[in-house]
Design a protein around this motif. Structure first.
Motif, PDB file in Angstrom:
ATOM      1  N   MET A   1       0.854  -1.195   0.000  1.00 18.93           N
ATOM      2  CA  MET A   1       0.000   0.000   0.000  1.00 18.93           C
ATOM      3  C   MET A   1       0.886   1.240   0.000  1.00 18.93           C
ATOM      4  O   MET A   1       2.038   1.205   0.449  1.00 18.93           O
ATOM      5  CB  MET A   1      -0.959   0.046   1.203  1.00 18.93           C
ATOM      6  CG  MET A   1      -0.325   0.338   2.539  1.00 18.93           C
ATOM      7  SD  MET A   1      -1.557   0.802   3.812  1.00 18.93           S
ATOM      8  CE  MET A   1      -1.157   2.542   4.047  1.00 18.93           C
TER       9      MET A   1
ATOM     10  N   ASP B   1      -4.167   3.128   8.159  1.00 22.26           N
ATOM     11  CA  ASP B   1      -5.589   3.199   8.499  1.00 22.26           C
ATOM     12  C   ASP B   1      -6.183   1.816   8.813  1.00 22.26           C
ATOM     13  O   ASP B   1      -5.761   0.804   8.227  1.00 22.26           O
ATOM     14  CB  ASP B   1      -6.335   3.829   7.311  1.00 22.26           C
ATOM     15  CG  ASP B   1      -7.743   4.208   7.692  1.00 22.26           C
ATOM     16  OD1 ASP B   1      -7.911   5.232   8.366  1.00 22.26           O
ATOM     17  OD2 ASP B   1      -8.675   3.446   7.331  1.00 22.26           O
TER      18      ASP B   1
ATOM     19  N   THR C   1       2.861   3.608  -7.545  1.00 22.79           N
ATOM     20  CA  THR C   1       2.599   4.067  -6.172  1.00 22.79           C
ATOM     21  C   THR C   1       1.132   4.446  -6.012  1.00 22.79           C
ATOM     22  O   THR C   1       0.469   4.050  -5.039  1.00 22.79           O
ATOM     23  CB  THR C   1       3.513   5.267  -5.844  1.00 22.79           C
ATOM     24  OG1 THR C   1       4.869   4.879  -6.072  1.00 22.79           O
ATOM     25  CG2 THR C   1       3.334   5.726  -4.404  1.00 22.79           C
TER      26      THR C   1
HETATM   27  C1  LIG Z   1      -0.235   8.507  -2.561  1.00 22.35           C
HETATM   28  C2  LIG Z   1      -1.034   7.841  -1.484  1.00 22.35           C
HETATM   29  C3  LIG Z   1      -0.697   7.993  -0.158  1.00 22.35           C
HETATM   30  C4  LIG Z   1      -1.419   7.345   0.839  1.00 22.35           C
HETATM   31  N1  LIG Z   1      -1.049   7.514   2.148  1.00 22.35           N
HETATM   32  C5  LIG Z   1      -1.660   6.793   3.106  1.00 22.35           C
HETATM   33  C6  LIG Z   1      -1.212   6.861   4.466  1.00 22.35           C
HETATM   34  O1  LIG Z   1      -0.256   7.563   4.807  1.00 22.35           O
HETATM   35  N2  LIG Z   1      -1.868   6.110   5.378  1.00 22.35           N
HETATM   36  C7  LIG Z   1      -2.933   5.298   5.038  1.00 22.35           C
HETATM   37  O2  LIG Z   1      -3.497   4.637   5.921  1.00 22.35           O
HETATM   38  N3  LIG Z   1      -3.386   5.214   3.761  1.00 22.35           N
HETATM   39  C8  LIG Z   1      -2.752   5.926   2.799  1.00 22.35           C
HETATM   40  N4  LIG Z   1      -3.172   5.816   1.501  1.00 22.35           N
HETATM   41  C9  LIG Z   1      -4.280   4.895   1.172  1.00 22.35           C
HETATM   42  C10 LIG Z   1      -3.852   3.420   1.095  1.00 22.35           C
HETATM   43  O3  LIG Z   1      -2.662   3.265   0.352  1.00 22.35           O
HETATM   44  C11 LIG Z   1      -5.012   2.639   0.452  1.00 22.35           C
HETATM   45  O4  LIG Z   1      -6.094   2.628   1.348  1.00 22.35           O
HETATM   46  C12 LIG Z   1      -4.652   1.235  -0.009  1.00 22.35           C
HETATM   47  O5  LIG Z   1      -5.579   0.848  -0.987  1.00 22.35           O
HETATM   48  C13 LIG Z   1      -4.650   0.220   1.113  1.00 22.35           C
HETATM   49  O6  LIG Z   1      -4.327  -1.016   0.546  1.00 22.35           O
HETATM   50  P1  LIG Z   1      -4.561  -2.397   1.295  1.00 22.35           P
HETATM   51  O7  LIG Z   1      -6.016  -2.455   1.722  1.00 22.35           O
HETATM   52  O8  LIG Z   1      -4.229  -3.435   0.273  1.00 22.35           O
HETATM   53  O9  LIG Z   1      -3.639  -2.410   2.467  1.00 22.35           O
HETATM   54  C14 LIG Z   1      -2.509   6.503   0.496  1.00 22.35           C
HETATM   55  C15 LIG Z   1      -2.879   6.367  -0.853  1.00 22.35           C
HETATM   56  C16 LIG Z   1      -2.148   7.030  -1.827  1.00 22.35           C
HETATM   57  C17 LIG Z   1      -2.549   6.860  -3.265  1.00 22.35           C
END
Ligand SMILES: Cc1cc2nc3c(=O)[nH]c(=O)nc-3n(C[C@H](O)[C@H](O)[C@H](O)COP(=O)(O)O)c2cc1C
Length: 197
Positions: free
Chosen positions: A33, A53, A81
């Motif tokens: 992520m 999160d 990313t």
């Molecule tokens: C550029 C970018 C930055 C992000 N930064 C965060 C972060 O700092 N903390 C967070 O909880 N989610 C962040 N997100 C959202 C997660 O990457 C997103 O919810 C992701 O789909 C989670 O994937 P997973 O469910 O496979 O773990 C960000 C998304 C993007 C595109």
């Protein structure tokens, strides 16, 4: 091109606040992520705070393993990313697919914990979670300690970043929102001002 970074220098990889990719692995199941919210909180031992999160699959993986890797992507990986930060690994049927296979993301095993590290990034850290249930629950903030660190010597060597006009595709990403990134394109050397007597 990939070399170990002294652990006392590892926090410097994140000193300037680059967006990172968090990778995890539990019982062979991998995930990725994006995370814009991370910061170093200690040089020695190298400790970092990162916001993950409750809604993320990454969070579930970390709850099981208490480990994660921080990968530092560069300009050339902006799409990757944004993509891994826009879809959840929870939806992938096991074992057929994960974000690595779906998007053709190559990886190599981390030297300390064997976590999947993303090829094409310019810095990598494998970390263990320092358990702080209150901050995890209340603020989604995890404190982690790096147990291995690597860098791409074209941009980070001997504990220092060298971002210049000759290595622009390798400059770090800084998320402005909605997939728009600023790139660390220029540096300026600050000097202590001589105070007038
Ligand atoms: C550029 C970018 C930055 C992000 N930064 C965060 C972060 O700092 N903390 C967070 O909880 N989610 C962040 N997100 C959202 C997660 O990457 C997103 O919810 C992701 O789909 C989670 O994937 P997973 O469910 O496979 O773990 C960000 C998304 C993007 C595109």
């Amino acid at each position: 091109m990939k070399v170990p970074v002294q652990l006392s220098h590892a926090s410097r990889l994140l000193n300037h606040g680059p967006t990172i990719i968090v990778s995890t692995m539990h019982e062979g199941r991998r995930n990725l992520m994006a995370a814009a919210w991370s910061m170093p909180v200690e040089f020695t031992p190298p400790r970092i705070a990162v916001v993950i999160d409750k809604s993320t699959y990454t969070r579930e993986q970390i709850a099981r393993t208490k480990t994660l890797a921080l990968n530092i992507p560069c300009r050339a990986l902006a799409d990757l990313t944004f993509t891994v930060g826009s879809v959840s690994g929870r939806d992938d049927p096991m074992p057929a697919e994960d974000k690595f296979t779906r998007y053709g993301i190559a990886s190599f095993p981390g030297p300390a914990l064997g976590l999947p590290l993303v090829e094409g990034c310019i810095g990598w850290m494998e970390c263990r979670v320092i358990e702080e249930p209150h901050t995890e629950q209340a603020y989604d903030t995890f404190f982690v300690e790096a147990v291995s660190a690597l860098s791409d010597t074209r941009v980070f060597a001997n504990g220092r970043w060298d971002l210049n006009e000759h290595n622009r595709p390798l400059h770090t990403l800084h998320h402005l929102g909605a997939g728009l990134f600023a790139v660390a394109a220029e540096t300026v050397q600050g000097r202590v001002i001589d105070a007038p007597n």
